[in-house]
Design a protein around this motif. Structure first.
Motif, PDB file in Angstrom:
ATOM      1  N   LYS A 125       0.836  -1.204   0.000  1.00  0.00           N
ATOM      2  CA  LYS A 125       0.000   0.000   0.000  1.00  0.00           C
ATOM      3  C   LYS A 125       0.871   1.254   0.000  1.00  0.00           C
ATOM      4  CE  LYS A 125      -3.683   2.144   2.693  1.00  0.00           C
ATOM      5  NZ  LYS A 125      -4.533   2.048   3.869  1.00  0.00           N
ATOM      6  N   THR A 126       1.953   1.220   0.766  1.00  0.00           N
ATOM      7  CA  THR A 126       2.884   2.347   0.823  1.00  0.00           C
ATOM      8  C   THR A 126       3.565   2.529  -0.530  1.00  0.00           C
ATOM      9  OG1 THR A 126       3.272   1.963   3.171  1.00  0.00           O
ATOM     10  CG2 THR A 126       4.938   3.237   2.002  1.00  0.00           C
ATOM     11  N   LEU A 127       4.004   1.428  -1.131  1.00  0.00           N
ATOM     12  CA  LEU A 127       4.663   1.515  -2.439  1.00  0.00           C
ATOM     13  C   LEU A 127       3.719   2.059  -3.512  1.00  0.00           C
ATOM     14  CD1 LEU A 127       6.826  -1.753  -2.558  1.00  0.00           C
ATOM     15  CD2 LEU A 127       7.532   0.571  -1.960  1.00  0.00           C
ATOM     16  N   HIS A 128       2.461   1.637  -3.457  1.00  0.00           N
ATOM     17  CA  HIS A 128       1.475   2.166  -4.420  1.00  0.00           C
ATOM     18  C   HIS A 128       1.301   3.676  -4.227  1.00  0.00           C
ATOM     19  CE1 HIS A 128       0.098  -1.388  -6.532  1.00  0.00           C
ATOM     20  NE2 HIS A 128       0.022  -2.049  -5.389  1.00  0.00           N
ATOM     21  N   ALA A 129       1.269   4.126  -2.992  1.00  0.00           N
ATOM     22  CA  ALA A 129       1.129   5.558  -2.706  1.00  0.00           C
ATOM     23  C   ALA A 129       2.345   6.321  -3.234  1.00  0.00           C
ATOM     24  CB  ALA A 129       0.953   5.795  -1.211  1.00  0.00           C
ATOM     25  N   TRP A 130       3.537   5.783  -2.994  1.00  0.00           N
ATOM     26  CA  TRP A 130       4.753   6.431  -3.499  1.00  0.00           C
ATOM     27  C   TRP A 130       4.741   6.474  -5.021  1.00  0.00           C
ATOM     28  CZ3 TRP A 130       9.192   3.689  -0.311  1.00  0.00           C
ATOM     29  CH2 TRP A 130       9.065   4.039   1.046  1.00  0.00           C
ATOM     30  N   LYS A 131       4.318   5.377  -5.618  1.00  0.00           N
ATOM     31  CA  LYS A 131       4.284   5.301  -7.082  1.00  0.00           C
ATOM     32  C   LYS A 131       3.333   6.350  -7.648  1.00  0.00           C
ATOM     33  CE  LYS A 131       3.830   1.921 -10.792  1.00  0.00           C
ATOM     34  NZ  LYS A 131       3.473   0.555 -11.140  1.00  0.00           N
ATOM     35  N   ALA A 132       2.186   6.505  -7.009  1.00  0.00           N
ATOM     36  CA  ALA A 132       1.216   7.509  -7.472  1.00  0.00           C
ATOM     37  C   ALA A 132       1.794   8.915  -7.361  1.00  0.00           C
ATOM     38  CB  ALA A 132      -0.072   7.400  -6.665  1.00  0.00           C
ATOM     39  N   LYS A 133       2.594   9.140  -6.339  1.00  0.00           N
ATOM     40  CA  LYS A 133       3.137  10.478  -6.100  1.00  0.00           C
ATOM     41  C   LYS A 133       4.381  10.771  -6.931  1.00  0.00           C
ATOM     42  CE  LYS A 133       4.531  13.584  -2.401  1.00  0.00           C
ATOM     43  NZ  LYS A 133       4.743  13.752  -0.975  1.00  0.00           N
ATOM     44  N   PHE A 134       5.265   9.803  -7.077  1.00  0.00           N
ATOM     45  CA  PHE A 134       6.576  10.059  -7.678  1.00  0.00           C
ATOM     46  C   PHE A 134       6.796   9.409  -9.044  1.00  0.00           C
ATOM     47  CE2 PHE A 134       7.325  10.283  -3.036  1.00  0.00           C
ATOM     48  CZ  PHE A 134       7.731  11.610  -2.955  1.00  0.00           C
ATOM     49  N   ARG A 135       5.769   8.834  -9.598  1.00  0.00           N
ATOM     50  CA  ARG A 135       5.908   8.114 -10.864  1.00  0.00           C
ATOM     51  C   ARG A 135       6.426   9.034 -11.969  1.00  0.00           C
ATOM     52  NH1 ARG A 135       0.998   4.570 -13.227  1.00  0.00           N
ATOM     53  NH2 ARG A 135       2.218   3.304 -14.635  1.00  0.00           N
ATOM     54  N   ASP A 136       7.389   8.533 -12.724  1.00  0.00           N
ATOM     55  CA  ASP A 136       7.966   9.270 -13.842  1.00  0.00           C
ATOM     56  C   ASP A 136       7.808   8.400 -15.078  1.00  0.00           C
ATOM     57  OD1 ASP A 136       9.374  10.823 -15.586  1.00  0.00           O
ATOM     58  OD2 ASP A 136      11.307  10.625 -14.576  1.00  0.00           O
TER      59      ASP A 136
END
Length: 110
Positions: A39-50
């Motif tokens: 869940k944390t990784l998905h949140a990071w991915k949504a925020k920092f995805r390039d």
């Protein structure tokens, strides 16, 4: 007593997302590997995805690109239809100009 939460700096999060994007493994597999909740990784991915760092082969990216292509095809068909309509209107106007610009014979003959 609650479990101690790990705090990660923004650079670590960005690097982790970059790592996620370069992998063919699922986020859940990587979460187990890194011992960070998925869940944390998905949140990071949504925020920092390039997106430019993401391989085209990822199924999620492929779906996004397919959707983008469909939207652009739909827009192109709509533009083609508008062009066709305008060309038809122009042909009608040209015929009308031709019809109404003919010299009229007033019935007077010499």
């Amino acid at each position: 007593m609650g479990e101690q939460r790990n705090r990660y700096n923004e650079e670590f999060k960005k690097q982790t997302v970059k790592y996620l994007q370069g992998q063919t493994k699922s986020v859940e597999d990587i979460a187990l590997e890194l011992d960070i909740p998925a869940k944390t990784l998905h949140a990071w991915k949504a925020k920092f995805r390039d997106f430019k760092n993401e391989p085209v082969a990822s199924s999620e990216r492929l779906r996004e690109l397919e959707q983008l292509v469909k939207e652009q095809e739909r827009e192109l068909r709509a533009k083609d239809q508008r062009i066709s309509d305008v060309e038809e209107e122009l042909a009608i106007v040209k015929k009308a100009v031709h019809i109404f610009s003919k010299p009229r014979n007033n019935g007077s003959s010499s």
